[in-house]
Design a protein around this motif. Structure first.
Motif, PDB file in Angstrom:
ATOM      1  N   VAL A   1      -2.967   9.075   4.762  1.00 25.79           N
ATOM      2  CA  VAL A   1      -3.508   8.206   3.708  1.00 25.79           C
ATOM      3  C   VAL A   1      -4.606   8.954   2.962  1.00 25.79           C
ATOM      4  O   VAL A   1      -5.485   9.550   3.577  1.00 25.79           O
ATOM      5  CB  VAL A   1      -4.123   6.912   4.280  1.00 25.79           C
ATOM      6  CG1 VAL A   1      -4.567   5.994   3.141  1.00 25.79           C
ATOM      7  CG2 VAL A   1      -3.136   6.182   5.163  1.00 25.79           C
TER       8      VAL A   1
ATOM      9  N   LEU B   1      -8.975  -3.248   4.846  1.00 23.36           N
ATOM     10  CA  LEU B   1      -7.760  -2.627   4.295  1.00 23.36           C
ATOM     11  C   LEU B   1      -7.743  -1.124   4.590  1.00 23.36           C
ATOM     12  O   LEU B   1      -6.706  -0.566   4.974  1.00 23.36           O
ATOM     13  CB  LEU B   1      -7.679  -2.881   2.783  1.00 23.36           C
ATOM     14  CG  LEU B   1      -6.500  -2.247   2.054  1.00 23.36           C
ATOM     15  CD1 LEU B   1      -5.157  -2.740   2.596  1.00 23.36           C
ATOM     16  CD2 LEU B   1      -6.567  -2.524   0.542  1.00 23.36           C
TER      17      LEU B   1
ATOM     18  N   VAL C   1      -4.657  -8.441   3.665  1.00 16.99           N
ATOM     19  CA  VAL C   1      -4.479  -7.092   4.225  1.00 16.99           C
ATOM     20  C   VAL C   1      -3.122  -6.959   4.920  1.00 16.99           C
ATOM     21  O   VAL C   1      -2.432  -5.946   4.767  1.00 16.99           O
ATOM     22  CB  VAL C   1      -5.661  -6.745   5.176  1.00 16.99           C
ATOM     23  CG1 VAL C   1      -5.400  -5.470   5.942  1.00 16.99           C
ATOM     24  CG2 VAL C   1      -6.964  -6.634   4.375  1.00 16.99           C
ATOM     25  N   ASP C   2      -2.725  -8.001   5.670  1.00 17.57           N
ATOM     26  CA  ASP C   2      -1.413  -7.967   6.342  1.00 17.57           C
ATOM     27  C   ASP C   2      -0.299  -7.656   5.343  1.00 17.57           C
ATOM     28  O   ASP C   2       0.548  -6.797   5.570  1.00 17.57           O
ATOM     29  CB  ASP C   2      -1.098  -9.335   6.982  1.00 17.57           C
ATOM     30  CG  ASP C   2      -1.718  -9.460   8.371  1.00 17.57           C
ATOM     31  OD1 ASP C   2      -2.309  -8.482   8.854  1.00 17.57           O
ATOM     32  OD2 ASP C   2      -1.615 -10.565   8.957  1.00 17.57           O
TER      33      ASP C   2
ATOM     34  N   ARG D   1      -6.952  -0.657   8.353  1.00 17.12           N
ATOM     35  CA  ARG D   1      -5.581  -1.019   8.721  1.00 17.12           C
ATOM     36  C   ARG D   1      -4.571  -0.040   8.136  1.00 17.12           C
ATOM     37  O   ARG D   1      -3.560   0.275   8.759  1.00 17.12           O
ATOM     38  CB  ARG D   1      -5.280  -2.443   8.244  1.00 17.12           C
ATOM     39  CG  ARG D   1      -5.920  -3.515   9.121  1.00 17.12           C
ATOM     40  CD  ARG D   1      -5.101  -3.759  10.395  1.00 17.12           C
ATOM     41  NE  ARG D   1      -3.729  -4.077  10.060  1.00 17.12           N
ATOM     42  CZ  ARG D   1      -3.299  -5.254   9.619  1.00 17.12           C
ATOM     43  NH1 ARG D   1      -4.144  -6.252   9.510  1.00 17.12           N
ATOM     44  NH2 ARG D   1      -2.021  -5.440   9.312  1.00 17.12           N
ATOM     45  N   MET D   2      -4.840   0.456   6.919  1.00 19.62           N
ATOM     46  CA  MET D   2      -3.899   1.393   6.303  1.00 19.62           C
ATOM     47  C   MET D   2      -3.884   2.704   7.095  1.00 19.62           C
ATOM     48  O   MET D   2      -2.828   3.290   7.331  1.00 19.62           O
ATOM     49  CB  MET D   2      -4.289   1.633   4.849  1.00 19.62           C
ATOM     50  CG  MET D   2      -3.199   2.212   4.009  1.00 19.62           C
ATOM     51  SD  MET D   2      -1.751   1.148   3.851  1.00 19.62           S
ATOM     52  CE  MET D   2      -2.174   0.152   2.446  1.00 19.62           C
TER      53      MET D   2
ATOM     54  N   LEU E   1      -4.262   5.114  -1.768  1.00 23.32           N
ATOM     55  CA  LEU E   1      -4.763   3.751  -1.872  1.00 23.32           C
ATOM     56  C   LEU E   1      -5.887   3.783  -2.902  1.00 23.32           C
ATOM     57  O   LEU E   1      -6.846   4.540  -2.732  1.00 23.32           O
ATOM     58  CB  LEU E   1      -5.300   3.356  -0.490  1.00 23.32           C
ATOM     59  CG  LEU E   1      -5.957   2.001  -0.307  1.00 23.32           C
ATOM     60  CD1 LEU E   1      -4.993   0.880  -0.660  1.00 23.32           C
ATOM     61  CD2 LEU E   1      -6.417   1.842   1.145  1.00 23.32           C
TER      62      LEU E   1
ATOM     63  N   MET F   1      -1.927   2.098  10.350  1.00 25.76           N
ATOM     64  CA  MET F   1      -0.473   2.026  10.128  1.00 25.76           C
ATOM     65  C   MET F   1       0.082   3.432   9.891  1.00 25.76           C
ATOM     66  O   MET F   1       1.107   3.819  10.443  1.00 25.76           O
ATOM     67  CB  MET F   1      -0.185   1.111   8.926  1.00 25.76           C
ATOM     68  CG  MET F   1       1.274   0.914   8.601  1.00 25.76           C
ATOM     69  SD  MET F   1       1.985   2.200   7.558  1.00 25.76           S
ATOM     70  CE  MET F   1       1.346   1.735   5.954  1.00 25.76           C
TER      71      MET F   1
ATOM     72  N   THR G   1       3.371  -1.702   2.104  1.00 25.93           N
ATOM     73  CA  THR G   1       3.248  -0.247   1.958  1.00 25.93           C
ATOM     74  C   THR G   1       4.084   0.435   3.045  1.00 25.93           C
ATOM     75  O   THR G   1       4.739   1.458   2.802  1.00 25.93           O
ATOM     76  CB  THR G   1       1.764   0.181   2.068  1.00 25.93           C
ATOM     77  OG1 THR G   1       0.999  -0.607   1.164  1.00 25.93           O
ATOM     78  CG2 THR G   1       1.570   1.647   1.737  1.00 25.93           C
ATOM     79  N   GLU G   2       4.080  -0.169   4.221  1.00 21.85           N
ATOM     80  CA  GLU G   2       4.886   0.372   5.327  1.00 21.85           C
ATOM     81  C   GLU G   2       6.376   0.331   4.959  1.00 21.85           C
ATOM     82  O   GLU G   2       7.107   1.302   5.162  1.00 21.85           O
ATOM     83  CB  GLU G   2       4.611  -0.478   6.576  1.00 21.85           C
ATOM     84  CG  GLU G   2       5.146   0.127   7.850  1.00 21.85           C
ATOM     85  CD  GLU G   2       4.733  -0.698   9.076  1.00 21.85           C
ATOM     86  OE1 GLU G   2       4.191  -1.816   8.926  1.00 21.85           O
ATOM     87  OE2 GLU G   2       4.958  -0.195  10.193  1.00 21.85           O
TER      88      GLU G   2
ATOM     89  N   VAL H   1      -0.571  -4.032   3.703  1.00 28.05           N
ATOM     90  CA  VAL H   1      -0.219  -2.941   4.627  1.00 28.05           C
ATOM     91  C   VAL H   1       1.262  -2.986   4.974  1.00 28.05           C
ATOM     92  O   VAL H   1       1.943  -1.958   4.984  1.00 28.05           O
ATOM     93  CB  VAL H   1      -1.120  -2.996   5.891  1.00 28.05           C
ATOM     94  CG1 VAL H   1      -0.667  -1.967   6.914  1.00 28.05           C
ATOM     95  CG2 VAL H   1      -2.575  -2.769   5.513  1.00 28.05           C
ATOM     96  N   ARG H   2       1.782  -4.211   5.237  1.00 24.43           N
ATOM     97  CA  ARG H   2       3.194  -4.332   5.607  1.00 24.43           C
ATOM     98  C   ARG H   2       4.099  -3.825   4.481  1.00 24.43           C
ATOM     99  O   ARG H   2       5.065  -3.095   4.691  1.00 24.43           O
ATOM    100  CB  ARG H   2       3.503  -5.800   5.934  1.00 24.43           C
ATOM    101  CG  ARG H   2       4.939  -6.096   6.320  1.00 24.43           C
ATOM    102  CD  ARG H   2       5.278  -5.633   7.737  1.00 24.43           C
ATOM    103  NE  ARG H   2       4.551  -6.413   8.726  1.00 24.43           N
ATOM    104  CZ  ARG H   2       4.971  -7.550   9.265  1.00 24.43           C
ATOM    105  NH1 ARG H   2       6.135  -8.057   8.892  1.00 24.43           N
ATOM    106  NH2 ARG H   2       4.257  -8.186  10.162  1.00 24.43           N
TER     107      ARG H   2
END
Ligand code: KG4
Ligand code: ZN
Length: 347
Positions: free
Chosen positions: A306, A291, A260-261, A294-295, A281, A298, A267-268, A264-265
């Protein structure tokens, strides 16, 4: 406009009827997990055979549930790739035969395009342009979507797809197939910081890599199983079943945190690079609870939005194929009856 969608790209036989590209009238899916479970993954030959058995009942069920017959359809949209060639062949041959017999136009849809259009089946739909993260058993990729048909790949996996990593880790832990939902569940009771599994950021590339993570989990499990100087519940040296399940929950949670990290990172980074704050997503892994959370977090921090399909529309379904098929039909992209499936079909 009523469209029948058909998807047999992997291990789900699916047919759906949708109206005007967005309203689902029926969505029938025959899942094959029971057949493949004992092998810890999909056996392509068994998948094709089951598709042959199920395609007509599933299409019939979708039409009946929508209260329609073939004469009501504007076209049939079929997924012609990417996917398992034997599985794709069943859906394509069936769709072509039905189109020929009933004199209905045929539309060909790329499976990834279907996933991109799955969020459009929800009440709130994204405007263009948006950044699409597709995470499934076969794919992990980021696209900038400027419009229907205008897809620019920003990154893709260099080895395993995220869902594939879930399935392989699940097999390793003896948790069965598909691994995603099981690991998602176990991770709720585990500590995501218990084990520091590696995150492959690949400098600042928008590509992904999950095979190193999978190998790290494998080494961790092996070290817990082999004789060493610390007691391990996986070797039956803990205080009983509770210890074993605690360790498995921690492995699941720590593995999931690493996946997930990275998702998400990256996508950021993509929304920053493209200066677009709308994200979609989709794909089977988009059903993952961590996920999704977290998305959303973020995006909120970055004042973005999202759009994700409801959990049942994340995994493979024919409604998303019909949703993308609607745009092809409107654009006049009619396929010939010589349409062939393609296992490695680029978007
Ligand atoms: O989109 P999909 O149905 O098929 C492909 O196009 O590949 O995705 C299937 C993948 C499997 O690898 C499965 O383990 C994963 O999606 N998956 C999940 C979850 N539900 C399904 N992964 C993580 N968490 C979930 N809740
Ligand atoms: Zn898929």
């Amino acid at each position: 406009m009523l469209i029948l969608g058909i998807d047999t790209s992997c291990d789900d036989t699916s047919a759906a009827v949708i109206e005007n590209g967005t309203t689902i009238l029926s969505n029938s899916i025959s899942n094959q997990s029971d057949i493949h479970k004992k092998y810890g993954g999909i056996v392509p030959e068994l998948a094709s055979r089951r598709h042959i058995e199920m395609i007509w009942p599933v299409v019939d069920e979708a039409l009946k549930a929508a209260g329609l017959s073939c004469k009501d359809l504007a076209c049939i949209a079929v997924c012609h790739g990417p996917g398992l060639i034997g599985s794709l062949l069943v859906g394509c041959s069936f769709a072509k035969a039905l189109c020929y017999a009933k004199k209905i136009p045929l539309v060909a849809v790329n499976h990834l395009e279907g996933h991109i259009f799955s969020p459009f089946l929800e009440m709130t739909k994204p405007d263009y342009p948006f950044i699409a993260l597709i995470v499934s058993g076969g794919h992990t990729c980021l696209y900038r979507v400027d419009d229907f048909g205008k897809y620019f790949e920003l990154g893709r996996t260099r080895d395993d797809a995220a869902g594939e990593a879930y399935d392989k880790v699940s097999k390793l832990l003896g948790l069965g197939y598909p691994g995603g939902p099981v690991i998602d569940n176990l991770a709720r009771d585990g500590n995501p910081e218990a084990i520091n599994f590696p995150r492959a950021y690949l400098a600042e590339s928008l590509d992904f890599s999950f095979s190193g993570l999978k190998t790290a989990v494998m080494h961790y499990v092996k070290s817990e199983m082999s004789p060493s100087n610390h007691p391990s519940p996986l070797r039956g040296e803990g205080k009983g079943e509770g210890e074993v399940s605690k360790l498995i929950n921690d492995i699941a949670a720590s593995f999931q945190a690493a996946v997930v990290d990275v998702l998400v990172r990256k996508t950021e980074w993509a929304i920053k690079q493209e200066r677009i704050k709308r994200i979609t997503l989709s794909g089977g892994v988009a059903a993952n609870s961590a996920l999704r959370q977290r998305m959303l977090k973020m995006a909120e921090e970055r004042e973005g939005e999202v759009y994700m399909p409801s959990v049942s529309l994340c995994t493979d379904n024919a409604a998303m194929i019909a949703a993308a098929g609607y745009h092809h039909f409107k654009a006049g992209n009619i396929a010939g009856l010589d349409l062939n499936p393609v296992a490695y079909l680029p978007l």
